[in-house]
Design an enzyme around this catalytic site. Structure first.
Site, mmCIF file in Angstrom:
data_model
loop_
_atom_site.group_PDB
_atom_site.id
_atom_site.type_symbol
_atom_site.label_atom_id
_atom_site.label_comp_id
_atom_site.label_asym_id
_atom_site.label_seq_id
_atom_site.Cartn_x
_atom_site.Cartn_y
_atom_site.Cartn_z
ATOM 1 N N ARG A 1 -7.928 -1.988 -8.671
ATOM 2 C CA ARG A 1 -8.942 -2.778 -8.829
ATOM 3 C C ARG A 1 -7.939 -3.525 -10.429
ATOM 4 O O ARG A 1 -8.564 -3.594 -11.218
ATOM 5 C CB ARG A 1 -10.074 -3.157 -9.506
ATOM 6 C CG ARG A 1 -10.598 -4.668 -10.631
ATOM 7 C CD ARG A 1 -10.363 -6.309 -8.805
ATOM 8 N NE ARG A 1 -11.863 -5.875 -7.673
ATOM 9 C CZ ARG A 1 -10.921 -6.068 -6.558
ATOM 10 N NH1 ARG A 1 -9.505 -7.368 -6.334
ATOM 11 N NH2 ARG A 1 -11.574 -6.136 -6.079
ATOM 12 N N GLU B 1 1.366 -12.885 -7.642
ATOM 13 C CA GLU B 1 1.966 -11.812 -6.507
ATOM 14 C C GLU B 1 2.629 -12.770 -5.170
ATOM 15 O O GLU B 1 2.684 -13.114 -4.936
ATOM 16 C CB GLU B 1 0.272 -11.840 -5.149
ATOM 17 C CG GLU B 1 -0.824 -11.945 -6.504
ATOM 18 C CD GLU B 1 -2.047 -11.727 -5.918
ATOM 19 O OE1 GLU B 1 -2.378 -11.779 -4.375
ATOM 20 O OE2 GLU B 1 -3.372 -12.371 -6.259
ATOM 21 N N GLN C 1 -9.336 -6.347 4.728
ATOM 22 C CA GLN C 1 -8.529 -6.978 3.662
ATOM 23 C C GLN C 1 -7.393 -6.251 3.067
ATOM 24 O O GLN C 1 -7.292 -5.383 2.577
ATOM 25 C CB GLN C 1 -9.767 -7.377 2.554
ATOM 26 C CG GLN C 1 -8.833 -7.914 1.488
ATOM 27 C CD GLN C 1 -9.472 -9.488 1.522
ATOM 28 O OE1 GLN C 1 -9.777 -10.396 1.798
ATOM 29 N NE2 GLN C 1 -9.622 -10.115 0.083
ATOM 30 N N HIS D 1 0.608 -7.184 -5.115
ATOM 31 C CA HIS D 1 -0.707 -7.586 -5.555
ATOM 32 C C HIS D 1 -0.708 -7.516 -7.480
ATOM 33 O O HIS D 1 -1.526 -7.153 -7.313
ATOM 34 C CB HIS D 1 -1.905 -7.406 -5.089
ATOM 35 C CG HIS D 1 -2.895 -8.299 -4.955
ATOM 36 N ND1 HIS D 1 -4.306 -8.839 -6.587
ATOM 37 C CD2 HIS D 1 -3.855 -8.449 -4.044
ATOM 38 C CE1 HIS D 1 -4.292 -9.238 -6.594
ATOM 39 N NE2 HIS D 1 -4.859 -9.339 -4.463
ATOM 40 N N ASP E 1 -7.046 -19.706 -6.450
ATOM 41 C CA ASP E 1 -6.610 -18.522 -5.154
ATOM 42 C C ASP E 1 -5.383 -19.891 -4.655
ATOM 43 O O ASP E 1 -6.394 -20.062 -3.255
ATOM 44 C CB ASP E 1 -7.843 -18.819 -4.482
ATOM 45 C CG ASP E 1 -7.140 -17.088 -3.449
ATOM 46 O OD1 ASP E 1 -7.720 -16.993 -2.704
ATOM 47 O OD2 ASP E 1 -5.936 -16.545 -3.348
ATOM 48 N N ARG F 1 -2.603 0.036 0.123
ATOM 49 C CA ARG F 1 -3.432 0.189 -1.081
ATOM 50 C C ARG F 1 -4.666 1.281 -1.098
ATOM 51 O O ARG F 1 -4.849 1.785 -2.148
ATOM 52 C CB ARG F 1 -3.857 -1.368 -1.808
ATOM 53 C CG ARG F 1 -4.536 -1.580 -0.640
ATOM 54 C CD ARG F 1 -5.704 -2.781 -1.085
ATOM 55 N NE ARG F 1 -6.203 -3.483 -0.691
ATOM 56 C CZ ARG F 1 -7.250 -4.286 -0.845
ATOM 57 N NH1 ARG F 1 -6.980 -5.472 -2.707
ATOM 58 N NH2 ARG F 1 -8.163 -4.592 -0.409
#
Ligand code: TA6
Length: 298
Positions: free
Chosen positions: A57, A265, A80, A160, A204, A85
């Protein structure tokens, strides 16, 4: 010593300044820290898992082969943001002394088997080659995606990136007016009319096909804090989770941390990139210091 290799991470140190360095966790090949002369440029949750139990995170998680969730055949069961990652990458070594540069690789052999099997039933041969270069005032992350298969397949890619800011209330992102945006919260597409993006709630948005000639800038109180250059990455996701979304993420701490970060991103997410057998696709982001506000017309 421009590079320090540990069993779970690699640290590149600038020969110009020992307090300019970047740390890359092999899990996800995730940049977890980048400092310029001791000043941290990225945001990392204090509750971020760094033990491989879940994607990090903060820092720069890598999104492949899908951005978000997709209903497309061969992608619908992926987690997702895919499996890059949450797979442990191989450290290939240092490729340049100055500026310190290192490479990391992922292929089906290293990928998280459960998740990889959810992409076209785990039938796609691929190689990801990540190159990370640390310069005195910039960080360049470059990805090369290669189809080593005898059939074509498709993918999304996105860096990201969680950028550090002093206070989101004072933060603007420029050079997006006139761009087409898909607003994930409204589930609507519209043309961005605001002269600069400001933040006063969860945001977002996926800005699509933004010319790579456009320099994105994060500006605080009239000063540029981050410049983001993109190469072959037409889309830009801008995200801040704000209060409620932050409260709902167990690994997002402190809960007020959304004031200290903004995700800018760069990616190719508005549609899939298709690679034919033997083809490769290369893209990069360059995040750099720099004071001059550069307003670019539509
Ligand atoms: O990049 C923005 C986004 O797609 C948001 O919708 C939010 O889900 C964020 O990514 C974080 O996703 P994660 O799976 O890391 O919790």
């Amino acid at each position: 010593m421009p590079i320090e290799a540990y069993n779970d991470k690699v640290v590149l140190v600038s020969p110009e300044n020992p307090d300019t360095k970047v740390s890359v966790l092999l899990y996800g090949a995730t940049v977890t820290s980048w400092t310029i002369e001791g000043k941290q440029q990225l945001w990392l949750s204090s509750a971020a898992k760094l033990d491989g139990t879940k994607p990090v995170r903060g820092g720069i998680p890598l999104v492949f082969p899908v951005f978000g969730k997709s209903k497309a055949d061969g992608f619908a069961d992926l987690p997702q943001h895919g499996f890059a990652r949450n797979s442990t990458w191989e450290f290939l070594g240092q490729t340049k002394e100055n500026p310190p540069t290192a490479q990391f690789a992922l292929s089906p052999e290293q990928a998280n088997k459960d998740f990889y099997s959810k992409w076209d039933n785990g039938t796609n041969d691929f190689t990801l080659l990540l190159t990370i270069q640390l310069s005195p005032d910039s960080l360049t992350t470059t990805i090369e995606v290669s189809n080593t298969d005898s059939k074509s397949w498709k993918f999304n890619w996105l860096f990201h990136t969680y950028l550090a800011v002093n206070d989101i209330d004072d933060t603007l992102v420029n050079n997006l007016p006139g761009e087409t945006c898909y607003d994930q919260l409204l589930a609507e597409t519209y043309e961005e009319k605001a002269p600069a993006i400001d933040f006063n709630g969860e945001l977002d948005r996926i800005y699509k096909n933004v010319s790579c000639d456009k320099l994105l800038q994060v500006i605080e109180l009239g000063k540029v804090v981050h410049n983001i250059e993109r190469h072959n990455l037409p889309d830009v996701v801008v995200w801040n989770p704000w209060t409620e979304k932050s409260a709902g993420m167990a690994d997002f701490e402190p809960k007020t941390g959304f004031h200290k970060m903004v995700c800018i991103e760069p990616g190719h997410v508005h549609d899939f990139v298709t690679l034919e057998p033997g083809e490769s696709w290369t893209a990069s982001q360059v995040i750099k210091k720099g004071d001059a506000i550069k307003l670019q017309a539509i």
